[in-house]
Motif scaffolding. Structure first.
Motif, PDB file in Angstrom:
ATOM      1  N   CYS A 153       2.669   5.327  -3.813  1.00  0.00           N
ATOM      2  CA  CYS A 153       2.653   5.043  -5.136  1.00  0.00           C
ATOM      3  C   CYS A 153       3.649   3.963  -5.459  1.00  0.00           C
ATOM      4  CB  CYS A 153       3.063   6.417  -6.217  1.00  0.00           C
ATOM      5  SG  CYS A 153       4.514   7.075  -5.665  1.00  0.00           S
ATOM      6  N   VAL A 154       3.337   3.081  -6.687  1.00  0.00           N
ATOM      7  CA  VAL A 154       4.248   2.074  -7.006  1.00  0.00           C
ATOM      8  C   VAL A 154       4.741   2.004  -8.206  1.00  0.00           C
ATOM      9  CG1 VAL A 154       2.976   0.891  -5.517  1.00  0.00           C
ATOM     10  CG2 VAL A 154       2.274   0.607  -7.733  1.00  0.00           C
ATOM     11  N   GLY A 155       5.761   1.313  -8.546  1.00  0.00           N
ATOM     12  CA  GLY A 155       6.400   1.164  -9.986  1.00  0.00           C
ATOM     13  C   GLY A 155       7.173   2.292 -10.202  1.00  0.00           C
ATOM     14  N   LYS A 156       8.334   2.707  -9.320  1.00  0.00           N
ATOM     15  CA  LYS A 156       9.049   3.738  -9.532  1.00  0.00           C
ATOM     16  C   LYS A 156      10.596   3.625 -10.243  1.00  0.00           C
ATOM     17  CE  LYS A 156       7.332   4.469  -5.378  1.00  0.00           C
ATOM     18  NZ  LYS A 156       7.382   4.705  -4.175  1.00  0.00           N
ATOM     19  N   VAL A 157      10.591   2.307 -10.493  1.00  0.00           N
ATOM     20  CA  VAL A 157      11.973   1.834 -11.064  1.00  0.00           C
ATOM     21  C   VAL A 157      12.666   2.759 -12.109  1.00  0.00           C
ATOM     22  CG1 VAL A 157      13.236  -0.268 -11.859  1.00  0.00           C
ATOM     23  CG2 VAL A 157      11.863  -0.486 -10.067  1.00  0.00           C
ATOM     24  N   PHE A 158      11.669   3.141 -12.911  1.00  0.00           N
ATOM     25  CA  PHE A 158      12.129   3.704 -14.265  1.00  0.00           C
ATOM     26  C   PHE A 158      11.548   5.193 -14.264  1.00  0.00           C
ATOM     27  CE2 PHE A 158      11.496  -0.634 -15.355  1.00  0.00           C
ATOM     28  CZ  PHE A 158      12.624  -0.912 -15.817  1.00  0.00           C
ATOM     29  N   GLY A 159      11.214   5.854 -12.895  1.00  0.00           N
ATOM     30  CA  GLY A 159      10.943   7.273 -12.759  1.00  0.00           C
ATOM     31  C   GLY A 159       9.811   7.500 -12.292  1.00  0.00           C
ATOM     32  N   MET A 160       9.211   8.493 -11.558  1.00  0.00           N
ATOM     33  CA  MET A 160       7.935   8.797 -11.191  1.00  0.00           C
ATOM     34  C   MET A 160       7.058   9.094 -12.159  1.00  0.00           C
ATOM     35  SD  MET A 160       7.364   8.957  -7.752  1.00  0.00           S
ATOM     36  CE  MET A 160       5.803  10.072  -7.732  1.00  0.00           C
ATOM     37  N   ALA A 178      11.732  -6.299 -17.768  1.00  0.00           N
ATOM     38  CA  ALA A 178      12.197  -5.113 -18.206  1.00  0.00           C
ATOM     39  C   ALA A 178      13.781  -4.895 -17.608  1.00  0.00           C
ATOM     40  CB  ALA A 178      11.669  -3.957 -17.807  1.00  0.00           C
ATOM     41  N   LEU A 179      14.059  -5.373 -16.421  1.00  0.00           N
ATOM     42  CA  LEU A 179      15.315  -5.244 -15.820  1.00  0.00           C
ATOM     43  C   LEU A 179      16.269  -6.441 -16.330  1.00  0.00           C
ATOM     44  CD1 LEU A 179      14.488  -4.136 -12.207  1.00  0.00           C
ATOM     45  CD2 LEU A 179      15.751  -2.738 -13.847  1.00  0.00           C
ATOM     46  N   LEU A 180      15.458  -7.492 -16.537  1.00  0.00           N
ATOM     47  CA  LEU A 180      16.187  -8.702 -17.083  1.00  0.00           C
ATOM     48  C   LEU A 180      16.606  -8.677 -18.452  1.00  0.00           C
ATOM     49  CD1 LEU A 180      14.461 -11.653 -15.179  1.00  0.00           C
ATOM     50  CD2 LEU A 180      16.561 -11.042 -14.839  1.00  0.00           C
ATOM     51  N   ARG A 181      15.724  -7.881 -19.298  1.00  0.00           N
ATOM     52  CA  ARG A 181      16.130  -7.542 -20.621  1.00  0.00           C
ATOM     53  C   ARG A 181      17.490  -6.616 -20.768  1.00  0.00           C
ATOM     54  NH1 ARG A 181      10.056  -6.986 -21.298  1.00  0.00           N
ATOM     55  NH2 ARG A 181      10.492  -4.835 -20.986  1.00  0.00           N
ATOM     56  N   GLY A 182      17.422  -6.015 -19.686  1.00  0.00           N
ATOM     57  CA  GLY A 182      18.726  -5.013 -19.565  1.00  0.00           C
ATOM     58  C   GLY A 182      18.390  -3.481 -19.708  1.00  0.00           C
ATOM     59  N   GLU A 183      17.035  -3.147 -19.615  1.00  0.00           N
ATOM     60  CA  GLU A 183      16.658  -1.881 -19.379  1.00  0.00           C
ATOM     61  C   GLU A 183      17.115  -1.340 -18.104  1.00  0.00           C
ATOM     62  OE1 GLU A 183      12.432  -1.197 -20.273  1.00  0.00           O
ATOM     63  OE2 GLU A 183      12.344  -2.659 -21.585  1.00  0.00           O
ATOM     64  N   LEU A 184      17.793  -0.072 -18.175  1.00  0.00           N
ATOM     65  CA  LEU A 184      18.419   0.623 -16.963  1.00  0.00           C
ATOM     66  C   LEU A 184      17.307   1.291 -16.063  1.00  0.00           C
ATOM     67  CD1 LEU A 184      21.631   1.976 -18.712  1.00  0.00           C
ATOM     68  CD2 LEU A 184      21.199  -0.296 -17.489  1.00  0.00           C
ATOM     69  N   PRO A 185      17.485   1.118 -14.859  1.00  0.00           N
ATOM     70  CA  PRO A 185      16.451   1.663 -14.050  1.00  0.00           C
ATOM     71  C   PRO A 185      17.131   3.210 -13.844  1.00  0.00           C
ATOM     72  CG  PRO A 185      18.229   0.451 -12.835  1.00  0.00           C
ATOM     73  CD  PRO A 185      18.130   0.025 -14.317  1.00  0.00           C
ATOM     74  N   LYS A 186      16.248   4.196 -13.503  1.00  0.00           N
ATOM     75  CA  LYS A 186      16.464   5.602 -13.163  1.00  0.00           C
ATOM     76  C   LYS A 186      17.201   5.587 -11.724  1.00  0.00           C
ATOM     77  CE  LYS A 186      14.423   7.539 -16.955  1.00  0.00           C
ATOM     78  NZ  LYS A 186      15.434   8.476 -17.943  1.00  0.00           N
ATOM     79  N   PRO A 187      18.103   6.422 -11.714  1.00  0.00           N
ATOM     80  CA  PRO A 187      18.519   6.768 -10.374  1.00  0.00           C
ATOM     81  C   PRO A 187      17.394   6.848  -9.198  1.00  0.00           C
ATOM     82  CG  PRO A 187      20.054   7.869 -11.889  1.00  0.00           C
ATOM     83  CD  PRO A 187      18.769   7.368 -12.638  1.00  0.00           C
ATOM     84  N   VAL A 188      17.415   6.342  -8.276  1.00  0.00           N
ATOM     85  CA  VAL A 188      16.475   6.353  -7.027  1.00  0.00           C
ATOM     86  C   VAL A 188      17.081   6.915  -5.713  1.00  0.00           C
ATOM     87  CG1 VAL A 188      14.556   5.433  -5.842  1.00  0.00           C
ATOM     88  CG2 VAL A 188      15.038   4.883  -8.240  1.00  0.00           C
ATOM     89  N   ALA A 207       5.719   0.879  -2.753  1.00  0.00           N
ATOM     90  CA  ALA A 207       6.905  -0.008  -3.419  1.00  0.00           C
ATOM     91  C   ALA A 207       7.394   0.707  -4.400  1.00  0.00           C
ATOM     92  CB  ALA A 207       6.537  -1.443  -3.672  1.00  0.00           C
ATOM     93  N   LEU A 208       8.829   0.583  -4.650  1.00  0.00           N
ATOM     94  CA  LEU A 208       9.655   0.667  -5.804  1.00  0.00           C
ATOM     95  C   LEU A 208       9.259  -0.216  -6.745  1.00  0.00           C
ATOM     96  CD1 LEU A 208      12.173   2.339  -7.085  1.00  0.00           C
ATOM     97  CD2 LEU A 208      13.420   0.614  -6.241  1.00  0.00           C
ATOM     98  N   GLY A 209       8.882  -1.553  -6.490  1.00  0.00           N
ATOM     99  CA  GLY A 209       8.731  -2.355  -7.588  1.00  0.00           C
ATOM    100  C   GLY A 209       7.192  -2.458  -8.013  1.00  0.00           C
ATOM    101  N   ASP A 210       6.824  -3.445  -8.675  1.00  0.00           N
ATOM    102  CA  ASP A 210       5.371  -3.725  -9.002  1.00  0.00           C
ATOM    103  C   ASP A 210       4.539  -4.443  -8.164  1.00  0.00           C
ATOM    104  OD1 ASP A 210       6.459  -2.514 -11.577  1.00  0.00           O
ATOM    105  OD2 ASP A 210       6.484  -4.696 -12.631  1.00  0.00           O
ATOM    106  N   VAL A 211       3.287  -4.415  -8.200  1.00  0.00           N
ATOM    107  CA  VAL A 211       2.621  -5.119  -7.249  1.00  0.00           C
ATOM    108  C   VAL A 211       2.007  -6.285  -8.462  1.00  0.00           C
ATOM    109  CG1 VAL A 211       0.571  -5.440  -6.032  1.00  0.00           C
ATOM    110  CG2 VAL A 211       1.969  -3.307  -5.649  1.00  0.00           C
ATOM    111  N   VAL A 212       2.099  -7.481  -7.843  1.00  0.00           N
ATOM    112  CA  VAL A 212       1.594  -8.582  -8.733  1.00  0.00           C
ATOM    113  C   VAL A 212       0.609  -9.362  -7.924  1.00  0.00           C
ATOM    114  CG1 VAL A 212       3.724  -8.938  -9.959  1.00  0.00           C
ATOM    115  CG2 VAL A 212       3.424 -10.125  -7.859  1.00  0.00           C
ATOM    116  N   ASP A 213      -0.375 -10.270  -8.754  1.00  0.00           N
ATOM    117  CA  ASP A 213      -1.369 -10.793  -8.132  1.00  0.00           C
ATOM    118  C   ASP A 213      -0.679 -12.094  -7.454  1.00  0.00           C
ATOM    119  OD1 ASP A 213      -3.289 -13.140  -7.432  1.00  0.00           O
ATOM    120  OD2 ASP A 213      -4.651 -11.923  -8.948  1.00  0.00           O
ATOM    121  N   PRO A 214      -0.621 -12.355  -6.241  1.00  0.00           N
ATOM    122  CA  PRO A 214       0.151 -13.715  -5.523  1.00  0.00           C
ATOM    123  C   PRO A 214      -0.391 -14.959  -6.266  1.00  0.00           C
ATOM    124  CG  PRO A 214      -1.374 -12.495  -3.956  1.00  0.00           C
ATOM    125  CD  PRO A 214      -1.514 -11.816  -5.247  1.00  0.00           C
ATOM    126  N   ASP A 215      -1.813 -15.034  -6.718  1.00  0.00           N
ATOM    127  CA  ASP A 215      -2.164 -16.096  -7.100  1.00  0.00           C
ATOM    128  C   ASP A 215      -1.807 -16.610  -8.576  1.00  0.00           C
ATOM    129  OD1 ASP A 215      -3.385 -16.824  -4.739  1.00  0.00           O
ATOM    130  OD2 ASP A 215      -5.296 -16.034  -5.350  1.00  0.00           O
TER     131      ASP A 215
END
Length: 337
Positions: free
Chosen positions: A160-167, A225-235, A195-203
């Motif tokens: 699974c992917v995109g777990k920065v803010f929790g499962m 979201a991280l650059l806006r200051g949203e806090l990640p969940k502990p992983v 991945a912990l992060g998002d998957v993006v279209d490389p093109d």
């Protein structure tokens, strides 16, 4: 990205790692829960390389791939779920290959060399179920030169992917493949994306799968979201990881195989954001079969390797299907939102 757009994007994508001469791929998926393993076999042996970028890897037999070490060729690479327990699957691959007479002649026996890497999928279903030696054996027995299945199979079954803010905000990952051919030389990739992060279209840079918003029906865009200051969940460290194999039928040296593993991570960086985090164990192997009988400059090979890695990573989520586990965890796929 809706289903029709996904279908159109997949139709534009190139072939599979099995277009590389001398390469076979097999999967084993455990139907008791989403987990499994995948094997990339080079029966005649292949020059091997590896590069580990994540801070929490789970690996086997990676040191022998260092350019200064003795062994030149390996016979398979095993990718598995199950975290460190999943490394046991490589023992089953070794047993199967030995039965086929594949391996390094060490005078007293033929010793198959099978480096391996694992990803953490224990949070998806019953963690007591994970790939073992029997799984690795079964994956080898299923291997062929046909285009391999993608999505929720093998090492990608529980990804699974995109777990920065929790499962609870994550999405389904999977396994994908791609290839490209230039001047009679093919480079292909098989990538299991957890991945912990998002998957993006490389093109285009568009987020395709990853952390979802509080409502669960839209993509959050982890980077912004991280650059806006949203806090990640502990992983927990090591609870993520993208692993894969990049293979070519070009004639390459062991030092070149290592360099191709290094530059292939550029492909991960184009398709995953954030990537190579402290909670990922991102590991990429390379195999050079030399079966084309051709050499190609490293500039071209490096460009091809990064390209197929990025595309295979994208395909891993485009081919995935959404699931709901027995304990109610919903992991939608890219086409479900």
């Amino acid at each position: 990205m809706n289903a029709s757009t996904i279908a159109a994007r997949l139709a534009l994508s190139p072939g599979s790692i099995t277009r590389v001469q001398g390469i076979e791929v097999g999967h084993h998926t455990d139907t008791r829960r989403p987990t499994g393993c995948s094997v990339v076999i080079a029966r005649a042996g292949a020059v091997g390389g590896v590069d580990v970028r994540g801070a929490a890897p789970g690996t086997r037999e990676t040191d022998l791939l260092h350019p200064t070490n003795l062994v030149e060729r390996v016979h398979a690479v095993l990718l598995a779920g199950g975290s460190a327990w999943g490394l046991d699957a490589a023992s089953g691959a070794v047993r199967w290959l030995e039965e086929q007479g594949v391996g390094l002649d060490v005078r007293y026996a033929r010793l198959p060399l099978v480096p391996a890497a694992v990803l953490f999928d224990l949070g998806v279903g019953d963690a007591r179920i994970r790939p073992d030696a029997a799984s690795g054996y079964a994956a080898c027995a299923a291997a062929s030169s046909e285009p391999p299945a993608e999505g929720n199979v093998g090492a990608g079954a529980g990804a699974c992917v995109g777990k920065v803010f929790g499962m609870g905000h994550a999405m389904k990952g999977g396994i994908g493949t791609a290839s490209v051919t230039v001047e009679g030389v093919t480079v292909g990739a098989l990538i299991a994306c957890n991945a912990l992060g998002d998957v993006v279209d490389p093109d285009t840079g568009a987020v395709i799968a990853g952390a979802r918003t509080e409502g669960g029906r839209q993509l959050r865009d982890t980077r912004r979201a991280l650059l806006r200051g949203e806090l990640p969940k502990p992983v927990l460290a090591g609870t993520n990881t993208t692993i894969g194999v990049i293979a070519t039928d070009a004639q390459i040296t062991k030092a070149q195989a290592h360099r191709l593993a290094v530059v292939s991570h550029d492909g991960l960086a184009r398709a995953i954001n954030p990537v190579h985090t402290m909670s990922d164990g991102d590991t990429l192997f390379t195999l050079g079969t030399g079966a084309s009988g051709r050499a190609l400059g490293m500039m071209a090979l490096a460009t091809m390797a990064a390209e197929v890695t990025a595309v295979a990573t994208l395909r891993a989520v485009l081919c995935a299907r959404g699931i709901t586990t027995a304990d109610g965890l919903w992991l939608p796929a890219a086409g479900d939102l």
